[in-house]
Design a protein around this motif. Structure first.
Motif, PDB file in Angstrom:
ATOM      1  N   LYS A 377      45.664  48.253  41.537  1.00  0.00           N
ATOM      2  CA  LYS A 377      44.660  47.237  39.694  1.00  0.00           C
ATOM      3  C   LYS A 377      44.117  48.772  39.805  1.00  0.00           C
ATOM      4  O   LYS A 377      43.245  49.177  40.179  1.00  0.00           O
ATOM      5  CB  LYS A 377      43.639  45.739  40.373  1.00  0.00           C
ATOM      6  CG  LYS A 377      45.168  44.877  40.527  1.00  0.00           C
ATOM      7  CD  LYS A 377      46.158  44.541  39.710  1.00  0.00           C
ATOM      8  CE  LYS A 377      46.842  43.685  40.245  1.00  0.00           C
ATOM      9  NZ  LYS A 377      47.760  43.410  38.853  1.00  0.00           N
ATOM     10  N   ASP A 394      46.554  37.479  38.371  1.00  0.00           N
ATOM     11  CA  ASP A 394      48.354  37.555  37.350  1.00  0.00           C
ATOM     12  C   ASP A 394      48.449  36.067  36.870  1.00  0.00           C
ATOM     13  O   ASP A 394      48.264  35.220  38.591  1.00  0.00           O
ATOM     14  CB  ASP A 394      48.798  38.205  38.416  1.00  0.00           C
ATOM     15  CG  ASP A 394      48.847  39.869  37.891  1.00  0.00           C
ATOM     16  OD1 ASP A 394      47.954  40.190  36.855  1.00  0.00           O
ATOM     17  OD2 ASP A 394      50.456  40.850  37.890  1.00  0.00           O
ATOM     18  N   GLU A 402      55.072  37.787  35.273  1.00  0.00           N
ATOM     19  CA  GLU A 402      53.663  37.985  34.827  1.00  0.00           C
ATOM     20  C   GLU A 402      53.805  37.735  33.579  1.00  0.00           C
ATOM     21  O   GLU A 402      54.223  38.762  32.762  1.00  0.00           O
ATOM     22  CB  GLU A 402      52.998  39.244  34.971  1.00  0.00           C
ATOM     23  CG  GLU A 402      52.065  39.654  34.429  1.00  0.00           C
ATOM     24  CD  GLU A 402      51.239  40.828  34.728  1.00  0.00           C
ATOM     25  OE1 GLU A 402      52.480  42.364  35.643  1.00  0.00           O
ATOM     26  OE2 GLU A 402      50.374  41.883  33.994  1.00  0.00           O
ATOM     27  N   GLY A 405      47.367  39.115  32.210  1.00  0.00           N
ATOM     28  CA  GLY A 405      46.705  40.310  33.372  1.00  0.00           C
ATOM     29  C   GLY A 405      45.574  39.852  33.713  1.00  0.00           C
ATOM     30  O   GLY A 405      44.971  39.904  32.740  1.00  0.00           O
TER      31      GLY A 405
HETATM   32 MG    MG Z   1      49.446  43.438  35.081  1.00  0.00          MG
END
Ligand code: MG
Ligand code: 4AD
Length: 479
Positions: A377, A394, A402, A405
């Motif tokens: 990340k 997420d 996804e 985020g």
């Molecule tokens: Mg992302």
């Protein structure tokens, strides 16, 4: 004054009392040299214009072809035929623009495929599918502003051209006026960007977050909604090189506050569109149902589009940690039967197949995953006490993976600086970002919702190129 028209959508809902009306639009079809189906994009429905036999010149009638544009004036009367309540009995018809049916790309194929329509994206707005999609897109954008306005967030316009890589992933498009064939060079032969327009290297933004954080550190709650650019070479049905992102950033929020906001935001947007775009959603639901019929039984979704949207509005999202997610994957029949293409272990950046397993097969609803390993990340995420994970979240949804985020941000200066150094983020260049941690730092959090991913979810479309007017993808920037 030219614009004396009434929109088709409005006329279709008007009581016919022989009133004189003017309409303008594009011909969808012309039957029996008498019945024009006219569309003006205000709805997928068409207005029937009746041109009585013998009342108009043959030369005019010949020009009423699919795709031609015209202005018609006449009286609004109850329809004689089936399928519509009202129609216009024309006493004048003026062709605004001819359209040769032999050459009109939309006439050249019987049921044009979505792939073919991408090649004629300049005209695909005129189909029912894209009419519905772009009206929904408008509504969704409007609802986004409405949601944040009602909550007292300020809409902050973060820059499109930036010198920083917010995500630190190095996937940026360079912005430069330096001549490619003869760039100014330094003594060592490297390109001298101090001669460039901004006197330094600049790029198209990958995210407005960092600047958004600066705003939140004073206005307390802001959001951005703008185009973002990523030079990642992902030729998938879920990636664009130019996409729109909504990024709220909130002072005095922790990760849980952040999740609550994101969840209520998504629900609000779906509810808004269900309320205001019912007709278009029903059309898209029908389209999806037909598309699903082509698939083998096992791949069909259990719910129709509207059912799925209602389900999301009425059910809370599942919340699990990354560690729990990995455990579920490791215990899954799919893993045991070696159905996953990519490997699974604690530390992986989950692939789309993993995310989709969690939401489509295991939980069968949207899932918020928190506490990702710090190594996969971005540098700005708040470090958890375990030394291994960060306060990331997420949101994963069925059919897409996804969609959001986000994270709580690292507000502690020493921790942030240390992490930046570890990740080779240029600490000196980011002095302005670090200043927020020097002068009255507060706990804060935010997230990014991919607008086109949200569009995919709401419309049931399966390719991201079909929910943005002019998609930008690797090797493609037509129109
Ligand atoms: Mg992302
Ligand atoms: O997860 P991402 O990279 O997060 C950020 O950019 C953070 N700065 C957001 C924040 O915390 N303010 O991107 C956020 C979302 C993804 O979840 C996805 O929905 C979408 O943006 N997205 C894309 N959509 C289309 N094409 C791409 N190439 C995308 N990359 C990300």
């Amino acid at each position: 004054m030219f614009n004396t028209r009434v929109k088709v959508k409005e006329l279709l809902a008007t009581a016919p009392e022989n009133q004189e009306v003017t309409v303008m639009g594009w011909v969808r079809s012309f039957r029996n040299n008498q019945f024009i189906a006219l569309n003006d994009g205000s709805t997928n429905n068409t207005l029937q214009i009746v041109v009585e036999l013998g009342a108009f010149d043959e030369s005019l009638l010949k020009r009423i072809t699919p795709g031609a544009s015209l202005k018609a004036t006449g009286t609004l009367i109850p329809s004689q035929g089936k399928g519509q309540k009202v129609e216009v009995k024309a006493h004048s018809v003026e062709i605004l623009g001819d359209c040769d049916p032999e050459k009109y790309p939309l006439q050249l194929r019987n049921r044009p495929s979505l792939e073919y329509l991408r090649e004629i994206a300049h005209l695909r707005f005129r189909t029912n599918t894209f009419g519905a999609i772009f009206r929904v897109r408008h509504s969704l954008a409007f609802a986004i502003h409405k949601f944040f306005n009602e909550k007292g967030f300020a809409y902050l316009h973060t820059p499109i051209i930036t010198a920083s890589d917010a995500e630190g992933a190095g996937e940026m498009f360079r912005v430069s006026t330096i001549p490619f064939d003869n760039p100014p060079r330094k003594d060592d032969g490297s390109i001298d960007f101090s001669e460039d327009f901004f006197g330094r290297v600049t790029n198209l933004t990958v995210s407005g977050q960092l600047e958004g954080e600066l705003g939140a550190m004073a206005l307390s709650e802001i959001y951005t909604f703008g185009p973002t650019f990523r030079a990642e070479n992902s030729n998938t049905a879920r990636h664009l090189a130019e996409f729109w992102m909504i990024e709220p950033e909130m002072a005095f929020y922790d990760l849980e506050d952040n999740m609550d906001l994101a969840e209520s935001f998504i629900r609000y947007l779906i509810q808004y569109v269900m309320e205001h775009n019912r007709e278009d959603l029903e059309f898209l639901a029908q389209r999806l149902a037909e598309e699903e019929k082509q698939k083998p039984q096992a791949e069909r979704s259990e719910m129709g589009l509207i059912e799925k949207l209602e389900f999301v509005v009425n059910n809370r999202f599942e919340r699990i940690s990354y560690t729990e997610a990995i455990d579920i994957l490791l215990q899954s029949p799919a893993y045991k039967k070696k159905k996953f293409q990519y490997e699974v272990n604690w530390g992986i950046d989950m692939q789309s197949e993993h995310e989709r397993y969690l939401v489509e097969k295991h939980f069968k609803k949207p899932v918020i995953v928190t506490g990702y390993p710090k190594d996969i990340k971005a540098f700005y995420m708040r470090q958890n006490d375990d030394g291994k994970t960060v306060a990331a979240m997420d949101i994963l949804v069925p059919g897409i993976g996804e969609i959001v985020g986000g994270s709580q941000r690292e507000e502690r200066l020493e921790k942030l600086e240390a992490r930046m150094k570890e990740m080779h983020i240029p600490v000196e260049e980011m002095w302005w970002y670090l200043d927020t941690r020097r002068f009255g730092s507060v706990p804060h959090a935010g997230f990014g919702l991919g607008f086109e991913r949200m569009m995919l979810f709401v419309t049931g479309m399966t390719n991201i190129r079909d929910v943005i007017a002019f998609p930008r993808t690797p090797k493609n920037a037509e129109f």
